[in-house]
Design a protein around this motif. Structure first.
Motif, PDB file in Angstrom:
ATOM      1  N   SER A 323      13.720 -21.941 -28.835  1.00 50.91           N
ATOM      2  CA  SER A 323      14.264 -22.906 -27.868  1.00 50.91           C
ATOM      3  C   SER A 323      14.982 -24.047 -28.567  1.00 50.91           C
ATOM      4  CB  SER A 323      13.127 -23.495 -27.010  1.00 50.91           C
ATOM      5  OG  SER A 323      12.643 -22.521 -26.131  1.00 50.91           O
ATOM      6  N   PRO A 345      10.331 -13.573 -26.115  1.00 53.43           N
ATOM      7  CA  PRO A 345      11.541 -13.903 -25.346  1.00 53.43           C
ATOM      8  C   PRO A 345      12.806 -13.205 -25.846  1.00 53.43           C
ATOM      9  CG  PRO A 345      10.916 -15.743 -26.729  1.00 53.43           C
ATOM     10  CD  PRO A 345       9.861 -14.692 -26.943  1.00 53.43           C
ATOM     11  N   GLN A 348      16.035 -14.422 -24.226  1.00 51.98           N
ATOM     12  CA  GLN A 348      16.574 -15.664 -24.787  1.00 51.98           C
ATOM     13  C   GLN A 348      17.281 -15.385 -26.119  1.00 51.98           C
ATOM     14  OE1 GLN A 348      13.659 -18.371 -26.385  1.00 51.98           O
ATOM     15  NE2 GLN A 348      14.774 -20.154 -25.610  1.00 51.98           N
ATOM     16  N   LYS A 352      21.194 -16.364 -26.225  1.00 49.46           N
ATOM     17  CA  LYS A 352      21.646 -17.415 -27.146  1.00 49.46           C
ATOM     18  C   LYS A 352      22.364 -16.836 -28.370  1.00 49.46           C
ATOM     19  CE  LYS A 352      19.101 -21.203 -27.820  1.00 49.46           C
ATOM     20  NZ  LYS A 352      17.995 -22.187 -27.961  1.00 49.46           N
TER      21      LYS A 352
END
Ligand SMILES: NC(=O)c1ccc[n+]([C@@H]2O[C@H](COP(=O)([O-])OP(=O)(O)OC[C@H]3O[C@@H](n4cnc5c(N)ncnc54)[C@H](O)[C@@H]3O)[C@@H](O)[C@H]2O)c1
Ligand SMILES: [Zn+2]
Ligand SMILES: [Zn+2]
Length: 418
Positions: A323, A345, A348, A352
């Motif tokens: 994150s 994740p 993600q 990203k």
């Protein structure tokens, strides 16, 4: 080695011709740190190591340290079913060499990289000695599973990783002694070079994987020895800003001085991520380094979740790294993870566009270059040491380091001190 002249026992002497006085050489048993189960490491007398292969050397250990990785065995996270000598951060003086070791001789002073690597297999030739195909014949394989098909061997790191005795001892057998050990100059003390065995190359690896071009923001999770070495390495590799995160204030205080970095106290993971983004115009750090691994500080909920999911520890620090890193950024996973984790994740990671790299650090790859940095005074490694103990106090060393008592950051042990 400790030798003594011992007369033969009387019953043998009586059977020999009168007047002959027979003496023989006997090796005393050495002292070593032995794990006997979770939370139990003691200084025991064990057999001295002997040469088993022509490429082996026997090293008289002059300094050794406890690593965060040893704590995973100590906690039971990496179970070791039989007593074993621990330790993979050690250095010393060559005592004996096998016939094929031509580059070292008795009396040479060396540091030893922590992976046990043959030096000529596919992976050694590709500079990833932690995957050596020859050092862990019993338990090696491509799968990387929970209890099968692990990587190459490591000193003193459970039967799954080769079952070799480690170097928290007065003597240690070093396989492939003609490949791993590096001579160190006499004008540098043991403490100045000891961390070339593991934590400095490890910290450096995490930064090297981040492809820094100069001026980047690096966020390091974990202000233990590995995290602080990553901070030192980030500056060597041209970072513009280095911030380190930990749940313990005294660790941050140490990192601030030894790693010359900014600090963030992790009270709640979300807040840490916001602080990193606030430092980087909302984007996130260019590189995040996980220097914590699967045993972060956990509350009751974290622990209950792990039990329900049949997972070991938690992946929460790696998630925080994913994150806190910017889109298209780099995440280096130096902290150890032994099992699979559901709910990882991956969405993600894809959205990203992250580059994530992890694993045992290829210490052999970097050690020579890093020794030059130490020689030239470009980096100081011994400023993280907080405790110096005789090996006989190994139980206290493990306990202090594990419980993070007495502001402990790094414990160095003298195998010969009384
Ligand atoms: N990849 C490799 O080759 C390699 C080599 C050496 C060590 N390691 C691993 O690196 C990790 C760190 O080793 P170390 O010697 O620094 O150990 P350490 O236990 O001293 O350091 C870990 C630090 O993480 C902190 N921490 C705990 N929870 C946190 C959280 N939620 N956020 C931020 N920080 C948190 C702890 O307070 C501690 O300061 C371990 O997992 C170790 O096994 C890997
Ligand atoms: Zn280690
Ligand atoms: Zn190999």
């Amino acid at each position: 080695m400790a030798y003594a002249l011992i007369p033969y026992p009387c019953y043998i002497a009586n059977a020999l011709p009168r007047g002959l006085f027979f003496l023989t050489l006997q090796r005393f048993n050495m002292k070593a740190a032995v794990i006997h189960g979770p939370g139990k490491v003691t200084c025991d007398n064990v057999d001295d190591p002997i040469l088993k292969d022509e490429r082996d050397i026997i090293l008289k250990v002059t300094a050794t340290a406890i690593c965060g990785s040893d704590l995973h065995i100590y906690s039971g996270g990496f179970p070791q079913p039989r007593p074993m000598v621990l330790g993979h951060e050690f250095m010393g003086i060559v005592e004996e060499t096998g016939k094929q070791v031509k580059n070292l001789k008795k009396g040479d002073r060396v540091v030893v990289p922590f992976p046990i690597a043959c030096g000529h297999c596919f992976f050694c030739n590709h500079d990833v000695p932690g995957n050596c195909e020859n050092s862990n014949p019993e338990n090696y394989g491509p799968e990387g599973g929970l209890v099968k098909e692990k990587g190459g061997a490591l000193f003193g790191y459970t039967d799954l990783y080769g079952g070799y005795d480690g170097g928290q001892a007065q003597y240690v057998r070093v396989p492939y002694g003609d490949y791993g050990p590096r001579k160190v100059p006499d004008n540098l003390t043991d403490e100045q070079v000891l961390f070339l065995t593991d934590i400095f190359p490890t910290g450096y690896t995490g930064i090297d994987w981040g492809n820094l071009m100069g001026g980047e923001t690096v966020a390091i999770f974990g202000a233990g020895p590995v995290g602080i070495m990553a901070a030192k390495s980030a500056w060597l590799k041209g970072a513009g800003r280095v911030v380190i995160v930990d749940t313990i204030q005294y660790r941050l205080d140490k990192a601030k001085v030894a790693g010359q970095c900014e600090t963030i106290l992790w009270e709640d993971g979300k807040d840490v991520i916001e602080q990193v983004r606030a430092m980087t115009e909302g984007r996130g750090a260019d590189l995040c380094v996980d220097a914590v691994g699967f045993e972060p500080d956990r509350n009751f909920l974290d622990r209950a979740k792990a039990v329900i999911n049949i997972e070991k520890g938690s992946v929460k620090v790696l998630e925080a790294c994913m994150s806190a890193v910017r889109r298209s950024g780099f995440v280096s996973v130096l902290g150890v993870y032994p099992t699979h984790y559901d709910n990882f994740p991956v969405g993600q990671f894809f959205d990203k566009g992250l580059t994530i790299r992890g694993g045992q650090a290829p210490a052999h790859k970097y050690i020579d270059k890093l020794l030059v940095y130490v020689k030239e005074g470009k980096v100081k490694l011994d400023d993280i040491i907080t405790h110096r103990l005789p090996l006989t106090q190994i139980a206290d060393g493990y306990s202090l380091f594990k419980k993070k008592e007495d502001n402990c950051v790094k414990v160095v042990l003298d195998p010969w001190a009384a």
